[in-house]
Scaffold this active site. Structure first.
Site, PDB file in Angstrom:
ATOM      1  N   ILE A 172       0.861  -1.183   0.000  1.00  0.00           N
ATOM      2  CA  ILE A 172       0.000   0.000   0.000  1.00  0.00           C
ATOM      3  C   ILE A 172       0.893   1.228   0.000  1.00  0.00           C
ATOM      4  O   ILE A 172       1.732   1.392   0.899  1.00  0.00           O
ATOM      5  CB  ILE A 172      -0.912   0.016   1.240  1.00  0.00           C
ATOM      6  CG1 ILE A 172      -1.810  -1.229   1.260  1.00  0.00           C
ATOM      7  CG2 ILE A 172      -1.771   1.279   1.280  1.00  0.00           C
ATOM      8  CD1 ILE A 172      -2.266  -1.623   2.633  1.00  0.00           C
ATOM      9  N   HIS A 173       0.741   2.082  -1.014  1.00  0.00           N
ATOM     10  CA  HIS A 173       1.604   3.257  -1.058  1.00  0.00           C
ATOM     11  C   HIS A 173       0.973   4.473  -1.721  1.00  0.00           C
ATOM     12  O   HIS A 173       1.477   5.584  -1.584  1.00  0.00           O
ATOM     13  CB  HIS A 173       2.903   2.933  -1.805  1.00  0.00           C
ATOM     14  CG  HIS A 173       2.727   2.885  -3.297  1.00  0.00           C
ATOM     15  ND1 HIS A 173       2.150   1.821  -3.939  1.00  0.00           N
ATOM     16  CD2 HIS A 173       3.027   3.794  -4.259  1.00  0.00           C
ATOM     17  CE1 HIS A 173       2.111   2.063  -5.239  1.00  0.00           C
ATOM     18  NE2 HIS A 173       2.641   3.244  -5.465  1.00  0.00           N
ATOM     19  N   ARG A 174      -0.121   4.299  -2.457  1.00  0.00           N
ATOM     20  CA  ARG A 174      -0.670   5.420  -3.222  1.00  0.00           C
ATOM     21  C   ARG A 174      -1.216   6.512  -2.310  1.00  0.00           C
ATOM     22  O   ARG A 174      -1.912   6.237  -1.328  1.00  0.00           O
ATOM     23  CB  ARG A 174      -1.768   4.949  -4.167  1.00  0.00           C
ATOM     24  CG  ARG A 174      -1.240   4.241  -5.391  1.00  0.00           C
ATOM     25  CD  ARG A 174      -2.321   4.026  -6.438  1.00  0.00           C
ATOM     26  NE  ARG A 174      -1.744   3.343  -7.586  1.00  0.00           N
ATOM     27  CZ  ARG A 174      -1.172   3.948  -8.619  1.00  0.00           C
ATOM     28  NH1 ARG A 174      -1.118   5.272  -8.646  1.00  0.00           N
ATOM     29  NH2 ARG A 174      -0.669   3.259  -9.607  1.00  0.00           N
TER      30      ARG A 174
END
Length: 361
Positions: A208-210
């Site tokens: 998860i990074h957006r």
């Protein structure tokens, strides 16, 4: 021919590796790393693992707001172009590095080649979508991974210089998965990462990074609450931005004590193994969606849309956004049918095809 290649983020290093290998057989390549990903685990390790030549220029731009970051890149790339005077500039994907490279070259009347052209999520709230569209319309050579991308460009009136080549990321997976197995091995990987009680196909992998997820407290909370309530064994290579916001929202300690095992960001070879031996993958990454498809693992995408609709059409991917109930439902129920796979990403020779087209051009 003198070719100048601009990269700056993890997915671009992966795509660069097989293409650069082919290009350097017949051409001089100057490599520019903008420094968009400046953390060691997320940058230099990919050069080392993939045997990518050391960049000729490291611009050290780092993070920042989109306008500031893109502007800094634009200035510095222009200086490099004026110094090197290449015949062709190559950019990859959809990052700010991509856009800055294409803009700088086109304003100096240097030909631009875009690898991974034609992708569309049809969501202009995403900065990546704006980068893709603009870069495609500035490019002279557009190397498209799938027929869907060719159709997208045709709708926008772009047909000249468009080539359906297959996906260079598929080349990279085929080239490196066996290396990962032989060089690292899954048992050693689990030990090295401290995953002492993990077994193949007995865990799920999450990335998860957006910003659309990390920067929204409600969305990030929903995602992590769903993962924690699933009681599944989940491995999470933690992106620095995600860690920052988990701490800011008061979630980090709770996550640490849960069924989610936090590890540091890993190299490309390690990531391939974690993907291959996962039971399912939860991600908001574009590249990880494809890698899941390539290694036959069900993918639950934490976004409302995707540029990789082929993975949806083949039943390998499902979009759940940040809807807690949908995430939980698909963690428990979503499965794939390997007989539905169509392999629309080519035959693993996209890099050779691209190099041959550039040579003819």
């Amino acid at each position: 021919m003198k070719i100048l290649t601009v990269v700056g983020a993890r997915p671009q290093f992966i795509k660069l590796a097989p293409v650069s290998k082919e290009l350097r057989k017949n051409h001089d390549e100057i490599l520019v790393d903008t420094g968009q990903h400046y953390d060691y685990e997320m940058n230099k390790i990919f050069f080392e693992q993939l045997n990518i030549p050391k960049p000729d220029y490291y611009l050290g731009v780092g993070s920042g707001n989109h306008g500031h970051q893109t502007g800094e890149m634009l200035k510095k790339i222009e200086d490099v172009l004026l110094n090197e005077k290449p015949d062709l500039l190559i950019v990859y994907g959809d990052t700010n590095s991509t856009l800055a490279g294409a803009l700088a070259a086109s304003k100096l009347h240097i030909k631009v080649a875009h690898i991974e052209a034609g992708l569309r999520s049809f969501d202009r709230r995403m900065p990546e979508e704006l980068n893709r569209i603009t870069t495609d319309h500035l490019s002279d050579l557009l190397f498209v991974p799938t027929k869907t991308g060719v159709d997208n460009l045709k709708v926008e009136g772009v047909s000249k210089g468009v080539y359906l080549t297959g996906d260079v990321m598929y080349d990279a997976v085929l080239n490196n998965l066996e290396i990962a197995e032989n060089k690292i091995g899954v048992s050693k990987l689990f030990d090295d990462l401290g995953l002492k009680n993990h077994e193949c196909k007995q865990y799920m992998l999450a990335t998860i990074h957006r910003a659309e997820n990390t920067n929204d407290k409600e969305k990030l909370t929903n995602i992590f609450e769903a993962m924690m309530e699933s009681n599944e064994n989940i491995v999470l290579p933690l992106h620095p931005r995600t860690e920052k916001y988990l701490k800011e929202y008061g979630l980090y300690d709770k996550v640490q004590k849960s069924n989610i095992t936090i590890i540091k960001p890993v190299g490309y070879l390690e990531m391939l193994l974690l993907e291959k031996y996962a039971k399912k993958i939860l991600t908001d990454s574009g590249g990880v969606q494809k890698e899941a498809y390539f290694v036959d693992v069900p993918c639950i995408t934490l976004r409302e849309n995707t540029e990789w609709i082929e993975t949806l059409e083949d039943g390998y991917n499902v979009l759940v956004g940040s809807n807690k109930d949908e995430i939980l439902k698909n963690i428990k129920e979503f499965e794939i049918n390997k007989n539905s796979k169509t392999n629309r990403f080519g035959d693993g020779n996209a890099s050779k095809v691209i190099a041959e087209i550039i040579s003819r051009y």
